[in-house]
Design an enzyme around this catalytic site. Structure first.
Site, short mmCIF file in Angstrom:
data_model
loop_
_atom_site.label_atom_id
_atom_site.label_comp_id
_atom_site.label_asym_id
_atom_site.label_seq_id
_atom_site.Cartn_x
_atom_site.Cartn_y
_atom_site.Cartn_z
N LYS A 57 -8.82 -12.57 -8.67
CA LYS A 57 -10.07 -11.96 -9.15
C LYS A 57 -9.84 -10.50 -9.54
CE LYS A 57 -14.58 -12.34 -9.39
NZ LYS A 57 -15.44 -13.42 -9.74
N LYS A 117 -0.07 -13.78 -10.61
CA LYS A 117 -0.83 -14.72 -9.79
C LYS A 117 -2.31 -14.65 -10.18
CE LYS A 117 -2.36 -13.79 -5.65
NZ LYS A 117 -2.64 -13.54 -4.24
N LYS A 164 0.85 -1.21 0.00
CA LYS A 164 0.00 0.00 0.00
C LYS A 164 0.87 1.25 0.00
CE LYS A 164 -4.46 -1.04 0.52
NZ LYS A 164 -5.59 -0.51 -0.15
#
Ligand code: TYM
Length: 353
Positions: free
Chosen positions: A214, A211, A118
């Site tokens: 979603k 990877k 982040k």
């Protein structure tokens, strides 16, 4: 029997893809033969990103249905050796997190990937909540409360298991001697080991680069409609150097063959690899075979999905029984923890033994 806890967060829309299946659920199924398995839907963890009541409820139900279906499809309704529950049904995880916060060095958590990623994206500190920052401590509580010997996860979670181990070691060291040791005389926490089989540590997505996830839109779904799965399969990365169906093709890095190694029939897959290398089979044909193989592999699970979906009372019963069993284990650990740290209501008036 060795024991483990593992969890899946109902993030995204709560559905599972073949990356979650290979990296997590399939490992749970394999290990359940000779392990005491605690499997939880990590709804408290989802609060770091989902702050909308309807979405959280929908995601949690979706994940419960997806995961239970896969488990029941392979193991039957009795789910031998498996305790399946919702994290928030065992509030003791949160109590243990509060306690563990006090033996956790700030530096350890500052080095955690989720937080560091982040920061790297230049997210303002005020836009990072404490839930996200402190996520590894809650995960440590999840793992340690069941005295897990191992934790089956994909590689992206490895650092979290190492942090859980560090926290357990520190707790055991601080509270593991003299009058403050646990009633049993032993240290309280088992040091957990990550369990990450190399071939499924990181299942790459249909783009062949990152990877499967979603949020990256590179997934193959398990329970979506057939047309959607077909579209995902047809969009899978193969061999960019191969222009015509009769050009010799490459297998390495070709995601269709990577997935076929898991879901196809071995003899047939080897035969197709030979044809592909010699330019004797088209991309379309191998993709069609992958699509058929996936549908076949998940036939039973897709049937169980319909069955469970129409029987919420049964799902509720499984969750209730799971929560009771998990609570009873967690309560025993917390009794030891409270005892070890001095949170006891003994009123013995100053004779501390
Ligand atoms: P989550 O929900 O992101 O992922 C669930 C599990 O699936 C694995 N996984 C993959 N493995 C291989 N290839 C992929 N493409 C892939 N995508 C996902 C993840 O590694 C994970 O094992 N923080 C955890 C949930 C959690 C947990 C725990 C896990 C909460 N408490 C305690 C273990 C123990 C998470 O968000 O996983």
């Amino acid at each position: 029997m060795k024991r483990f806890l593992s969890g899946i967060t109902p993030s995204g829309d709560g559905t599972l893809h073949i990356g979650n299946y290979l990296g997590a659920v399939k490992q749970f199924i394999k290990l359940s033969v000779n392990h005491d398995c605690y499997l939880m839907v990590a709804d408290l963890h989802a609060l770091t990103t989902i702050q909308n009541k309807e979405q959280l409820q929908k995601n949690t139900e979706t994940l419960i249905l997806n995961e239970l279906t896969l488990l029941v499809g392979e193991l039957g309704l009795s789910l031998p050796n498996i305790t399946f529950f919702r994290q928030s049904d065992v509030p003791l995880h949160a109590e243990l997190q509060t306690i563990l916060n006090n033996v956790t060095p700030l530096g350890l958590i500052k080095r955690a990937h989720a937080y560091k990623d982040k920061l790297a994206k230049e997210t303002a500190l005020d836009d990072i909540n404490m839930g996200l920052f402190n996520y590894p401590v809650l995960m440590a509580a999840d793992i340690l409360i069941y005295k897990s010997d191992l934790v089956p996860v994909g590689r992206d979670q490895k650092q979290h298991i190492e942090i859980a181990r560090d926290i357990a070691e520190r707790f055991n060291k601080i509270y593991g001697s003299g009058k403050r040791k646990a009633a049993s005389g032993k240290t309280v926490f088992t040091l957990p080991e990550p369990y990450i089989p190399e071939d499924v540590a990181v299942v790459l997505g249909t783009d062949g680069k990152r990877k499967m996830s979603k949020s990256l839109g590179n997934i193959i779904s398990i329970f979506e409609d057939e047309e959607i799965i077909k579209k995902q399969v047809m969009g899978t990365f193969t061999d960019p150097t191969r222009i015509h169906a009769d050009d010799p093709g490459h297998i390495e890095g070709n995601m269709v063959f990577t997935y076929l190694d898991f879901f196809g029939v071995k003899g047939k897959v080897e035969e197709l690899k030979g044809f592909y290398r010699r330019g004797q089979v088209s991309d379309m044909e191998v993709k069609n075979y992958l699509f058929e193989s996936l549908l076949k592999y998940f036939t039973k699970a897709r049937e169980s999905y319909k069955e469970l979906n129409s029987n919420p009372a049964l799902v509720q019963k499984i969750l209730q029984e799971g929560a009771e069993k998990a609570r009873s284990f967690a309560e025993k650990t917390l009794t030891e923890v409270r005892e070890a740290i001095g949170l006891t209501n003994k009123y013995s008036f100053f004779s501390y033994n």
